[in-house]
Design an enzyme around this catalytic site. Sequence first.
Site, PDB file in Angstrom:
ATOM      1  N   PRO A 175       1.404  -1.156   0.350  1.00  0.00           N
ATOM      2  CA  PRO A 175      -0.177  -0.026   0.077  1.00  0.00           C
ATOM      3  C   PRO A 175       0.621   1.592   0.001  1.00  0.00           C
ATOM      4  O   PRO A 175       1.714   1.248   0.607  1.00  0.00           O
ATOM      5  CB  PRO A 175      -0.788  -0.127   1.093  1.00  0.00           C
ATOM      6  CG  PRO A 175      -0.634  -1.664   1.975  1.00  0.00           C
ATOM      7  CD  PRO A 175       0.821  -1.706   1.368  1.00  0.00           C
ATOM      8  N   GLU A 176       0.456   2.258  -1.036  1.00  0.00           N
ATOM      9  CA  GLU A 176       0.814   3.301  -0.591  1.00  0.00           C
ATOM     10  C   GLU A 176       0.141   4.277  -0.853  1.00  0.00           C
ATOM     11  O   GLU A 176      -0.809   3.795  -0.228  1.00  0.00           O
ATOM     12  CB  GLU A 176       1.734   3.962  -2.028  1.00  0.00           C
ATOM     13  CG  GLU A 176       2.831   2.733  -2.742  1.00  0.00           C
ATOM     14  CD  GLU A 176       3.218   3.134  -4.678  1.00  0.00           C
ATOM     15  OE1 GLU A 176       3.480   4.234  -5.028  1.00  0.00           O
ATOM     16  OE2 GLU A 176       3.529   1.638  -5.333  1.00  0.00           O
TER      17      GLU A 176
END
Length: 271
Positions: free
Chosen positions: A2-3
């Site tokens: 996840p960014e």
Amino acid sequence: MPELPEVETTRRGLQPHLLGRSITRTEILQPRLRWEVPPDLGAKLGGREIVEVGRRGKYLLLRTSHGTLIIHLGMSGSLRIATSEATLRKHDHAVFSLDSGERLIFHDPRRFGALLWSHIASDEHPLLRSLGPEPFDPRFHGGYLYQLARKRRCTVKTLIMNQRWVVGVGNIYANESLFIAGIRPDRQAQNIARKRYQKLAETVRQVLTDAIAQGGTTLRDFSNAKGQPGYFQLTLQVYGKAGEPCPRCGALIHMQKVGQRATFFCPRCQR
DNA sequence: ACTGGCTCCTGAGGGC
DNA sequence: TGCCCTCAGGAGCCAG
């Protein structure tokens, strides 16, 4: 995994379920994450109302009056809201029961994520203290990147992925932003003009904004608080597309490692 | 001071 | 079908 867009999507999905609620019970099924989960985490959280569901970079922050639960999703982490009867899955490592009857479940196959407690203001926590500005902060702009680049010997891609300089940009969005800005990821950061950094800063903000609007990117296992995937992968222009035609000029997308990470770019459009 | 390489994990996918 | 290898949205830590 996840960014920033995936973490923000998660935050927005969790907020209505968590804000104003209290955690009545904490079960740690696997304490061995990136760092050992503090054994007294349940005691710290118990009975405290969640007064804010925040985010700093790729960290989620569940703030109570007595401290903050810091959550990082690492490469493969996700959080979901489930009913109290819902069955647990493999790699569900923590279960937080809420006074609403729902449960918050932390799932992370690779265990690169983290669950930590900060009794001080979370901004002062060692992990958060040296984070750079949020991409949407006015302090993040082309001139800022340009000045940084003066004194560093690294590629432009490594520069924008370093959370010390700007938070939230990971491998996917670095590749996509550099494509749209027309900059080769392996260029030395020092050798890029101020004007191009202005374009890059704008592009980073736009790409992240668009990705949030699409609910993030789901390549294999990202899902939001309701267990649903994101859709930004349909918008990706270069990430994961080695050998396919560039959507702008038709030249073949090239892949090479930059800073040990798979890097995709158009050798014709990006200079 | 920086920078590059290694490392923590599990699972998926490709080649043989 | 199975085994072995490589690779994957991150990022702290250490040696040079």
